[in-house]
Design a protein around this motif. Structure first.
Motif, short mmCIF file in Angstrom:
data_model
loop_
_atom_site.label_atom_id
_atom_site.label_comp_id
_atom_site.label_asym_id
_atom_site.label_seq_id
_atom_site.Cartn_x
_atom_site.Cartn_y
_atom_site.Cartn_z
N ASP A 122 0.85 -1.19 0.00
CA ASP A 122 0.00 0.00 0.00
C ASP A 122 0.89 1.25 0.00
O ASP A 122 2.12 1.13 0.06
N PRO A 123 0.33 2.45 -0.07
CA PRO A 123 1.16 3.66 -0.17
C PRO A 123 2.09 3.89 1.02
O PRO A 123 3.08 4.63 0.90
N SER A 124 1.82 3.26 2.16
CA SER A 124 2.70 3.38 3.33
C SER A 124 3.69 2.23 3.41
O SER A 124 4.32 2.03 4.45
N PHE A 125 3.80 1.44 2.34
CA PHE A 125 4.72 0.31 2.24
C PHE A 125 4.33 -0.88 3.12
O PHE A 125 5.17 -1.72 3.45
N LYS A 126 3.07 -0.96 3.50
CA LYS A 126 2.58 -2.14 4.21
C LYS A 126 2.39 -3.28 3.21
O LYS A 126 1.82 -3.09 2.14
N LEU A 127 2.87 -4.46 3.56
CA LEU A 127 2.75 -5.61 2.67
C LEU A 127 1.31 -6.12 2.67
O LEU A 127 0.76 -6.46 3.72
N LEU A 128 0.71 -6.19 1.48
CA LEU A 128 -0.65 -6.70 1.33
C LEU A 128 -0.65 -8.19 0.98
O LEU A 128 -1.44 -8.95 1.52
N TRP A 129 0.23 -8.58 0.07
CA TRP A 129 0.45 -10.01 -0.21
C TRP A 129 1.75 -10.18 -0.97
O TRP A 129 2.32 -9.21 -1.49
N SER A 130 2.22 -11.41 -1.01
CA SER A 130 3.47 -11.71 -1.71
C SER A 130 3.41 -13.09 -2.34
O SER A 130 2.67 -13.96 -1.88
#
Length: 223
Positions: A52-60
């Motif tokens: 997301d825009p704050s560099f939180k990982l959503l999936w990988s």
């Protein structure tokens, strides 16, 4: 935030329709991002991360390759699903199966969903040459894949494939040259398809040719 590990490279980055962004790259060993660790499962490995825009990982997602990986490219369909294109030598292992190259590097295109990055399909293309992807574009319900093929003792050539939404080839175009030639970028609009590239001495498309005394650039417009 940073991605760290052995031989880490970010190959492509795109903004997504839902306001986030997607990264694709390669690594060996373990890949570290924030508090997350991605283990290597092959000699070379592919990572895909949605942030997301704050560099939180959503999936990988990770893919394991037993040998060499080429350039990787990303694109997004209008329904939100993503495309990953690239090339590999040896075997490429994903959550939906393992794929093997025929000779040197073969091309692949895969499609995965927007919400969780689950793979929908993967298609492999290739023959006896060394194949590389240069550009990948999803437009309406079609996929445009551009790159080049090197084969010892034969003319070098670049290609453009038009694939349907399931990754099946519908049309193709070959740009041949005695010496080095390659497609650098690709744009697809309502008005046509535009290729940017370079060549040395001569470039042949069907019955037409471009010539140059040295290296030269070209722009090709297709309807």
């Amino acid at each position: 935030e940073s991605l760290s590990g052995q031989d880490v490279s970010i190959e492509d980055c795109i903004s997504t329709a839902d306001g986030n962004f997607l990264l694709a790259g390669k690594y060996q060993g373990n890949l570290l991002f924030s508090e997350y660790r991605f283990s290597a499962k092959g000699e070379r490995n592919v990572f895909i991360v949605k942030l997301d825009p704050s560099f939180k990982l959503l999936w990988s997602k990770t893919l394991a390759c037993s040998s060499e990986l080429g350039v990787l490219r990303l694109s997004q369909f209008k329904d939100g699903s993503f495309l990953l294109g690239g090339s590999f030598a040896g075997s490429l292992t994903t959550e939906i199966g393992t794929y093997s190259s025929v000779a040197e590097k073969d091309l692949f295109v895969s499609r995965f969903d927007e919400a969780d990055g689950n793979f929908l399909w993967l298609k492999r293309f290739g023959g006896s040459g060394d194949d590389s992807v240069r550009a990948l574009v999803a437009r309406d319900d079609l996929i445009y894949l551009a790159g080049d093929i090197r084969k010892t003792g034969f003319e070098e050539y670049s290609f453009l494939f038009e694939l349907d939404e399931d990754g099946l080839a519908e049309n193709s175009l070959a740009l041949k040259g005695v010496y080095q030639n390659q497609i650098e970028d690709l744009a697809v609009t309502e008005d046509g398809i535009y290729l940017l590239g370079s060549f040395e001495n001569q470039l042949t498309l069907s019955s037409q040719s471009l010539t140059s005394t040295n290296n030269a650039s070209f722009v090709l417009a297709l309807k």
